[in-house]
Design a protein around this motif. Structure first.
Motif, PDB file in Angstrom:
ATOM      1  N   ALA A   1     -14.112 -16.488  -0.354  1.00  0.00           N
ATOM      2  CA  ALA A   1     -13.009 -15.730  -0.940  1.00  0.00           C
ATOM      3  C   ALA A   1     -12.441 -14.814   0.125  1.00  0.00           C
ATOM      4  CB  ALA A   1     -13.490 -14.926  -2.143  1.00  0.00           C
ATOM      5  N   LEU A   2     -11.168 -15.016   0.475  1.00  0.00           N
ATOM      6  CA  LEU A   2     -10.541 -14.273   1.568  1.00  0.00           C
ATOM      7  C   LEU A   2      -9.475 -13.333   1.023  1.00  0.00           C
ATOM      8  CD1 LEU A   2      -9.506 -15.470   5.038  1.00  0.00           C
ATOM      9  CD2 LEU A   2      -7.705 -14.529   3.569  1.00  0.00           C
ATOM     10  N   ASP A   3      -9.471 -12.108   1.524  1.00  0.00           N
ATOM     11  CA  ASP A   3      -8.415 -11.150   1.208  1.00  0.00           C
ATOM     12  C   ASP A   3      -8.267 -10.204   2.392  1.00  0.00           C
ATOM     13  OD1 ASP A   3      -7.233 -10.384  -1.900  1.00  0.00           O
ATOM     14  OD2 ASP A   3      -6.801  -9.001  -0.260  1.00  0.00           O
ATOM     15  N   TYR A   4      -7.077  -9.629   2.560  1.00  0.00           N
ATOM     16  CA  TYR A   4      -6.909  -8.693   3.670  1.00  0.00           C
ATOM     17  C   TYR A   4      -6.998  -7.250   3.215  1.00  0.00           C
ATOM     18  CZ  TYR A   4      -1.824  -7.788   2.803  1.00  0.00           C
ATOM     19  OH  TYR A   4      -0.596  -7.428   2.286  1.00  0.00           O
ATOM     20  N   SER A   5      -7.169  -7.038   1.912  1.00  0.00           N
ATOM     21  CA  SER A   5      -7.336  -5.685   1.389  1.00  0.00           C
ATOM     22  C   SER A   5      -8.820  -5.343   1.295  1.00  0.00           C
ATOM     23  CB  SER A   5      -6.693  -5.559   0.007  1.00  0.00           C
ATOM     24  OG  SER A   5      -7.082  -4.346  -0.617  1.00  0.00           O
ATOM     25  N   GLU A   6      -9.235  -4.321   2.017  1.00  0.00           N
ATOM     26  CA  GLU A   6     -10.632  -3.901   1.941  1.00  0.00           C
ATOM     27  C   GLU A   6     -10.995  -3.440   0.541  1.00  0.00           C
ATOM     28  OE1 GLU A   6      -8.523  -2.915   4.242  1.00  0.00           O
ATOM     29  OE2 GLU A   6      -9.362  -3.218   6.244  1.00  0.00           O
ATOM     30  N   GLU A   7     -10.002  -2.876  -0.178  1.00  0.00           N
ATOM     31  CA  GLU A   7     -10.270  -2.408  -1.543  1.00  0.00           C
ATOM     32  C   GLU A   7     -10.572  -3.580  -2.466  1.00  0.00           C
ATOM     33  OE1 GLU A   7     -10.698   0.670  -2.372  1.00  0.00           O
ATOM     34  OE2 GLU A   7     -10.176   1.380  -0.374  1.00  0.00           O
ATOM     35  N   ALA A   8      -9.863  -4.694  -2.306  1.00  0.00           N
ATOM     36  CA  ALA A   8     -10.154  -5.895  -3.097  1.00  0.00           C
ATOM     37  C   ALA A   8     -11.545  -6.422  -2.772  1.00  0.00           C
ATOM     38  CB  ALA A   8      -9.100  -6.968  -2.843  1.00  0.00           C
TER      39      ALA A   8
ATOM     40  N   VAL B   1      -7.597 -18.011  -1.241  1.00  0.00           N
ATOM     41  CA  VAL B   1      -6.848 -17.135  -0.342  1.00  0.00           C
ATOM     42  C   VAL B   1      -6.168 -16.039  -1.166  1.00  0.00           C
ATOM     43  CG1 VAL B   1      -5.132 -17.034   1.485  1.00  0.00           C
ATOM     44  CG2 VAL B   1      -6.426 -19.147   1.122  1.00  0.00           C
ATOM     45  N   GLY B   2      -6.319 -14.781  -0.735  1.00  0.00           N
ATOM     46  CA  GLY B   2      -5.788 -13.680  -1.521  1.00  0.00           C
ATOM     47  C   GLY B   2      -6.537 -13.564  -2.832  1.00  0.00           C
ATOM     48  N   ALA B   3      -7.856 -13.435  -2.745  1.00  0.00           N
ATOM     49  CA  ALA B   3      -8.732 -13.646  -3.899  1.00  0.00           C
ATOM     50  C   ALA B   3      -8.661 -12.536  -4.946  1.00  0.00           C
ATOM     51  CB  ALA B   3     -10.176 -13.819  -3.426  1.00  0.00           C
ATOM     52  N   GLY B   4      -8.277 -11.309  -4.558  1.00  0.00           N
ATOM     53  CA  GLY B   4      -8.147 -10.245  -5.557  1.00  0.00           C
ATOM     54  C   GLY B   4      -9.469  -9.892  -6.220  1.00  0.00           C
TER      55      GLY B   4
ATOM     56  N   LYS C   1       0.282  -4.505   3.056  1.00  0.00           N
ATOM     57  CA  LYS C   1      -1.129  -4.253   2.785  1.00  0.00           C
ATOM     58  C   LYS C   1      -1.336  -2.945   2.019  1.00  0.00           C
ATOM     59  CE  LYS C   1      -5.582  -4.022   5.206  1.00  0.00           C
ATOM     60  NZ  LYS C   1      -5.972  -2.638   4.796  1.00  0.00           N
ATOM     61  N   ARG C   2      -0.531  -1.930   2.322  1.00  0.00           N
ATOM     62  CA  ARG C   2      -0.694  -0.639   1.648  1.00  0.00           C
ATOM     63  C   ARG C   2      -0.469  -0.757   0.143  1.00  0.00           C
ATOM     64  NH1 ARG C   2       4.409   1.734   0.821  1.00  0.00           N
ATOM     65  NH2 ARG C   2       6.098   0.623   1.896  1.00  0.00           N
ATOM     66  N   HIS C   3       0.449  -1.661  -0.260  1.00  0.00           N
ATOM     67  CA  HIS C   3       0.674  -1.854  -1.691  1.00  0.00           C
ATOM     68  C   HIS C   3      -0.590  -2.379  -2.367  1.00  0.00           C
ATOM     69  CE1 HIS C   3       4.994  -2.347  -0.238  1.00  0.00           C
ATOM     70  NE2 HIS C   3       5.047  -1.317  -1.056  1.00  0.00           N
ATOM     71  N   TRP C   4      -1.245  -3.325  -1.691  1.00  0.00           N
ATOM     72  CA  TRP C   4      -2.410  -3.961  -2.304  1.00  0.00           C
ATOM     73  C   TRP C   4      -3.643  -3.080  -2.228  1.00  0.00           C
ATOM     74  CZ3 TRP C   4      -1.343  -7.517  -5.539  1.00  0.00           C
ATOM     75  CH2 TRP C   4      -0.147  -8.221  -5.387  1.00  0.00           C
ATOM     76  N   ASP C   5      -3.780  -2.322  -1.152  1.00  0.00           N
ATOM     77  CA  ASP C   5      -4.895  -1.375  -1.098  1.00  0.00           C
ATOM     78  C   ASP C   5      -4.784  -0.364  -2.234  1.00  0.00           C
ATOM     79  OD1 ASP C   5      -6.240  -2.462   1.056  1.00  0.00           O
ATOM     80  OD2 ASP C   5      -5.249  -1.196   2.550  1.00  0.00           O
ATOM     81  N   ALA C   6      -3.550   0.119  -2.489  1.00  0.00           N
ATOM     82  CA  ALA C   6      -3.340   1.082  -3.571  1.00  0.00           C
ATOM     83  C   ALA C   6      -3.618   0.441  -4.927  1.00  0.00           C
ATOM     84  CB  ALA C   6      -1.910   1.622  -3.516  1.00  0.00           C
TER      85      ALA C   6
END
Length: 233
Positions: free
Chosen positions: A68-75, A48-51, A7-12
């Motif tokens: 649209a679902l994602d686990y990154s709050e930044e996305a 899923v993993g909408a970006g 998750k940290r990779h995607w938040d960044a």
């Protein structure tokens, strides 16, 4: 210790991509291929993993009821600014979707499956929330491409933006989807434009505050050459 995509990779990544226009588009290839097999108007759809949520927004514009679902709050922050009110945004885990069985007519994801060590479990979960007779679209990187070589070099150096990633041949993807209980209706392939080497060069230059266009200008001759190579391959 094996590397993983976390998750940290995607938040960044999404924190650095503050505007949807900073992220390369898929030219709506997902939407175009979905339209071949499903009527989007009135369909219940899950990305899923909408970006960026670009595809979800396009489907909502065409009359679909989209989550649209994602686990990154930044996305999700990015989508909140750009996806429009027709898309329901959900923070959740792709491996444990917060929906009952047989909820959606269409489930799709692009650039997601390759980041999981156990793709079979992920696909089974996505099939679980799909209605009987529904459409699942899975869009992944092709194994036989120089992108794969570059990616693995960068992973070995520890500089791949996503931490870890695999890839699939057409046959591998077919077997994975059939193993999840789906029948394969079609397999498509589309090349990147601009190519991955240009995208990578642009990202490196941005670190030095040198900005080049997202899409390089091409003359008719260059476009004709690229199309000829693409047809030959």
């Amino acid at each position: 210790m094996a590397r993983s995509s976390e998750k940290r990779h995607w938040d960044a990544f999404w924190e650095q991509s503050r505007e949807r226009g900073d992220v390369y588009s898929t030219d709506f290839r997902v939407v175009r291929n979905l339209e071949r097999y499903a009527d989007l108007r009135g369909a219940r759809v899950l990305e899923v993993g909408a970006g960026t949520g670009k595809d979800s927004a396009r489907i909502a514009d065409e009359g679909g009821a989209v989550c649209a679902l994602d686990y990154s709050e930044e996305a999700l922050k990015l989508m909140e600014r750009t996806a429009g009110s027709g898309v329901a945004l959900i923070c959740g885990d792709a491996r444990a979707l917060p929906f009952p069985d047989e909820t959606f007519d269409i489930v799709f994801h692009q650039g997601l499956l390759e980041h999981f060590r156990d793709p079979a479990a992920l696909l089974r979960e996505h099939v679980r929330v799909l209605k009987r007779g529904g459409v699942l679209l899975v869009d992944v990187p092709q194994r036989y491409h120089y992108y794969t070589v570059l990616k693995h070099i960068m992973m070995a150096l520890g500089i791949w933006f996503a931490g870890w990633e695999t890839e699939f041949s057409a046959g591998e993807l077919r077997r994975a989807v059939e193993g999840a209980g789906m029948n394969v209706a079609d397999i498509y392939g589309e090349n990147l434009s601009p190519p991955i080497w240009y995208r990578g060069m642009r990202k490196i230059l941005l670190r030095f505050k040198i900005r080049i266009p997202m899409h390089p200008r091409q003359g008719k001759g260059a476009r004709a050459f690229r199309e000829g190579v693409r047809r030959a391959c």
